[in-house]
Write a protein that holds these residues in place. Structure first.
Motif, PDB file in Angstrom:
ATOM      1  N   LEU A  20      42.545  -6.852 -35.832  1.00  0.00           N
ATOM      2  CA  LEU A  20      41.325  -7.089 -36.602  1.00  0.00           C
ATOM      3  C   LEU A  20      41.066  -5.958 -37.601  1.00  0.00           C
ATOM      4  O   LEU A  20      40.644  -6.207 -38.736  1.00  0.00           O
ATOM      5  CB  LEU A  20      40.133  -7.258 -35.659  1.00  0.00           C
ATOM      6  CG  LEU A  20      40.165  -8.516 -34.785  1.00  0.00           C
ATOM      7  CD1 LEU A  20      39.031  -8.487 -33.766  1.00  0.00           C
ATOM      8  CD2 LEU A  20      40.074  -9.772 -35.648  1.00  0.00           C
ATOM      9  N   ALA A  21      41.335  -4.731 -37.185  1.00  0.00           N
ATOM     10  CA  ALA A  21      41.158  -3.597 -38.100  1.00  0.00           C
ATOM     11  C   ALA A  21      42.144  -3.687 -39.258  1.00  0.00           C
ATOM     12  O   ALA A  21      41.797  -3.396 -40.421  1.00  0.00           O
ATOM     13  CB  ALA A  21      41.353  -2.284 -37.340  1.00  0.00           C
ATOM     14  N   ASP A  22      43.362  -4.103 -38.963  1.00  0.00           N
ATOM     15  CA  ASP A  22      44.375  -4.248 -40.009  1.00  0.00           C
ATOM     16  C   ASP A  22      44.001  -5.364 -40.979  1.00  0.00           C
ATOM     17  O   ASP A  22      44.213  -5.250 -42.193  1.00  0.00           O
ATOM     18  CB  ASP A  22      45.735  -4.533 -39.366  1.00  0.00           C
ATOM     19  CG  ASP A  22      46.871  -4.437 -40.363  1.00  0.00           C
ATOM     20  OD1 ASP A  22      46.910  -3.452 -41.117  1.00  0.00           O
ATOM     21  OD2 ASP A  22      47.721  -5.356 -40.392  1.00  0.00           O
ATOM     22  N   LEU A  23      43.436  -6.447 -40.463  1.00  0.00           N
ATOM     23  CA  LEU A  23      42.998  -7.539 -41.325  1.00  0.00           C
ATOM     24  C   LEU A  23      41.921  -7.065 -42.301  1.00  0.00           C
ATOM     25  O   LEU A  23      41.930  -7.444 -43.484  1.00  0.00           O
ATOM     26  CB  LEU A  23      42.471  -8.698 -40.478  1.00  0.00           C
ATOM     27  CG  LEU A  23      43.529  -9.603 -39.841  1.00  0.00           C
ATOM     28  CD1 LEU A  23      42.899 -10.486 -38.760  1.00  0.00           C
ATOM     29  CD2 LEU A  23      44.212 -10.468 -40.895  1.00  0.00           C
ATOM     30  N   GLU A  24      40.999  -6.258 -41.825  1.00  0.00           N
ATOM     31  CA  GLU A  24      39.954  -5.743 -42.703  1.00  0.00           C
ATOM     32  C   GLU A  24      40.547  -4.844 -43.783  1.00  0.00           C
ATOM     33  O   GLU A  24      40.122  -4.880 -44.946  1.00  0.00           O
ATOM     34  CB  GLU A  24      38.912  -4.974 -41.890  1.00  0.00           C
ATOM     35  CG  GLU A  24      38.090  -5.854 -40.959  1.00  0.00           C
ATOM     36  CD  GLU A  24      37.410  -6.987 -41.699  1.00  0.00           C
ATOM     37  OE1 GLU A  24      36.816  -6.725 -42.766  1.00  0.00           O
ATOM     38  OE2 GLU A  24      37.466  -8.140 -41.224  1.00  0.00           O
ATOM     39  N   ARG A  25      41.518  -4.046 -43.404  1.00  0.00           N
ATOM     40  CA  ARG A  25      42.165  -3.156 -44.373  1.00  0.00           C
ATOM     41  C   ARG A  25      42.942  -3.950 -45.420  1.00  0.00           C
ATOM     42  O   ARG A  25      43.008  -3.579 -46.595  1.00  0.00           O
ATOM     43  CB  ARG A  25      43.108  -2.194 -43.633  1.00  0.00           C
ATOM     44  CG  ARG A  25      43.798  -1.194 -44.551  1.00  0.00           C
ATOM     45  CD  ARG A  25      44.647  -0.217 -43.769  1.00  0.00           C
ATOM     46  NE  ARG A  25      45.354   0.696 -44.666  1.00  0.00           N
ATOM     47  CZ  ARG A  25      46.660   0.928 -44.622  1.00  0.00           C
ATOM     48  NH1 ARG A  25      47.410   0.316 -43.724  1.00  0.00           N
ATOM     49  NH2 ARG A  25      47.211   1.767 -45.464  1.00  0.00           N
ATOM     50  N   ARG A  26      43.513  -5.072 -45.008  1.00  0.00           N
ATOM     51  CA  ARG A  26      44.333  -5.873 -45.913  1.00  0.00           C
ATOM     52  C   ARG A  26      43.520  -6.775 -46.841  1.00  0.00           C
ATOM     53  O   ARG A  26      44.046  -7.247 -47.853  1.00  0.00           O
ATOM     54  CB  ARG A  26      45.284  -6.770 -45.099  1.00  0.00           C
ATOM     55  CG  ARG A  26      46.365  -6.017 -44.356  1.00  0.00           C
ATOM     56  CD  ARG A  26      47.255  -6.993 -43.603  1.00  0.00           C
ATOM     57  NE  ARG A  26      48.386  -6.332 -42.964  1.00  0.00           N
ATOM     58  CZ  ARG A  26      49.566  -6.911 -42.775  1.00  0.00           C
ATOM     59  NH1 ARG A  26      49.755  -8.156 -43.148  1.00  0.00           N
ATOM     60  NH2 ARG A  26      50.549  -6.249 -42.195  1.00  0.00           N
ATOM     61  N   GLU A  27      42.273  -7.044 -46.504  1.00  0.00           N
ATOM     62  CA  GLU A  27      41.498  -8.052 -47.230  1.00  0.00           C
ATOM     63  C   GLU A  27      41.455  -7.833 -48.747  1.00  0.00           C
ATOM     64  O   GLU A  27      41.676  -8.782 -49.512  1.00  0.00           O
ATOM     65  CB  GLU A  27      40.083  -8.147 -46.651  1.00  0.00           C
ATOM     66  CG  GLU A  27      39.134  -9.024 -47.443  1.00  0.00           C
ATOM     67  CD  GLU A  27      39.641 -10.429 -47.720  1.00  0.00           C
ATOM     68  OE1 GLU A  27      39.264 -11.005 -48.757  1.00  0.00           O
ATOM     69  OE2 GLU A  27      40.443 -10.940 -46.895  1.00  0.00           O
ATOM     70  N   PRO A  28      41.192  -6.621 -49.260  1.00  0.00           N
ATOM     71  CA  PRO A  28      41.165  -6.455 -50.722  1.00  0.00           C
ATOM     72  C   PRO A  28      42.489  -6.809 -51.383  1.00  0.00           C
ATOM     73  O   PRO A  28      42.501  -7.393 -52.477  1.00  0.00           O
ATOM     74  CB  PRO A  28      40.827  -4.964 -50.898  1.00  0.00           C
ATOM     75  CG  PRO A  28      40.138  -4.573 -49.631  1.00  0.00           C
ATOM     76  CD  PRO A  28      40.816  -5.375 -48.550  1.00  0.00           C
ATOM     77  N   GLU A  29      43.611  -6.471 -50.735  1.00  0.00           N
ATOM     78  CA  GLU A  29      44.915  -6.769 -51.323  1.00  0.00           C
ATOM     79  C   GLU A  29      45.279  -8.246 -51.143  1.00  0.00           C
ATOM     80  O   GLU A  29      46.004  -8.809 -51.967  1.00  0.00           O
ATOM     81  CB  GLU A  29      45.972  -5.844 -50.728  1.00  0.00           C
ATOM     82  CG  GLU A  29      45.758  -4.410 -51.171  1.00  0.00           C
ATOM     83  CD  GLU A  29      46.721  -3.432 -50.518  1.00  0.00           C
ATOM     84  OE1 GLU A  29      46.901  -2.349 -51.081  1.00  0.00           O
ATOM     85  OE2 GLU A  29      47.279  -3.758 -49.454  1.00  0.00           O
TER      86      GLU A  29
END
Length: 333
Positions: A171-180
């Protein structure tokens, strides 16, 4: 421009000695269902006729190196995009490549492997439609537009079961990836000939089986379903005209997730018969995992098989390499 040159090379089928494969791209975000869709197509066509390539193998950094970088694998800066473009050009013109390898299970880079194109080349991954040059290499392009809530659930289950992550890490990785994802992945949707969305019918609720909506854009010819879309088959699928994201009208084929298997098979048999293929309907379509079948997935794969075989038939009519078991379908414009 380079992409125009590739398009000219692709249009010159039959005038050179090397056979050119039919090229299909399946783009979408992580855990959108690309590999599941590809696997069913490959099994239906047969392993001797299909080369499957994942462009996520062109990651430039392993998982450990990425921990210190300011971008994620969704960013072109984290991938060898120029090498991917070069390799797609080679595959599209019937030539082998020495492809890099990325191991998703361990997050490490492996030894390059020799890949030779077969009659059909299916390319799936995060960025196959990111550049003009890459897009010019394909005959048919698909984007998986899986709703975020569903995709996130699939990613948590997959990454925890197969890649050693905890739910909190995913879930943390998904949040980090969202802008890209918004900057680089989702914009590929506008370049796809076909947009596929697996989601439950809103009126039924989130617990309903996933249905499929297949948006058939006018960039390539699509199967004529007029004879199969009857009052009797409406429980399985129906076609309607909708507005795309750019407000342009587009045909949307809706395949019901609650369709009875017998009715779905009747629809599939009819579509397959319309192709004029002198073989039985291939097995392997619709498999989500061992023992789990999805009727919308099966019909989606059948629609894509139609396009692959249609292009192959078009090539044979143009004097290009003949493909066994190719239908007498309409040729491409």
């Amino acid at each position: 421009m380079p992409h125009k040159f590739v398009s000219m090379q692709r249009a010159d089928r039959g005038k050179v000695s090397a056979p050119h494969p039919v090229m299909l791209a399946i783009a979408g975000d992580s855990a959108a269902g690309k590999t599941t869709l590809t696997k069913g197509l490959a099994e239906a066509l047969g392993p001797d006729r299909v080369t499957a390539v994942c462009v996520d193998d062109y990651h430039a950094y392993d998982r450990e190196e990425r921990r210190t970088l300011p971008f994620t694998p969704l960013n072109p800066a984290c991938n060898y995009v120029d090498i991917m473009e070069q390799h797609l050009q080679l595959l599209a013109t019937g030539q082998p490549i020495l492809k890099p390898v990325y191991h998703h299970s361990s997050g490490t880079l492996g030894r390059p492997e020799l890949v030779r194109p077969s009659e059909f080349v299916i390319v799936e991954g995060l960025l196959p439609l990111h550049t003009k040059l890459a897009r010019a290499c394909f005959d048919v392009t698909v984007y998986l537009d899986t709703p975020e809530e569903i995709r996130r659930g699939w990613k948590v289950r997959r990454d925890c079961a197969k890649r050693g992550y905890t739910p909190e890490q995913v879930l943390a990785d998904l949040e980090r990836r969202e802008p890209e994802s918004a900057a680089f992945i989702r914009p590929q949707r506008r370049h796809a000939d076909i947009v596929v969305r697996f989601a439950p019918v809103e009126e039924v609720g989130s617990e309903a089986p996933l249905s499929a909506t297949i948006m058939l854009r006018a960039t390539i010819p699509h199967p004529d379903l007029s004879s199969v879309l009857t009052a009797d088959t409406r429980r399985a699928l129906h076609l309607k005209l909708v507005r795309d994201d750019d407000a342009k009208p587009v045909d949307a084929l809706h395949v019901h997730g609650h369709s009875p298997r017998a009715l779905s098979r009747e629809v599939e048999d009819h579509v397959w018969a319309s192709l004029g293929v002198a073989t039985d309907l291939p097995a392997g379509r619709g498999a989500v995992e061992p023992g789990v079948r999805s009727e919308p997935l099966a019909i989606t794969q059948l629609v894509l098989l139609f396009h692959l075989l249609q292009v192959a038939h078009s090539d044979s009519l143009a004097g290009g390499p003949a493909h066994a078991g190719v239908p007498a379908a309409a040729s491409r414009p």
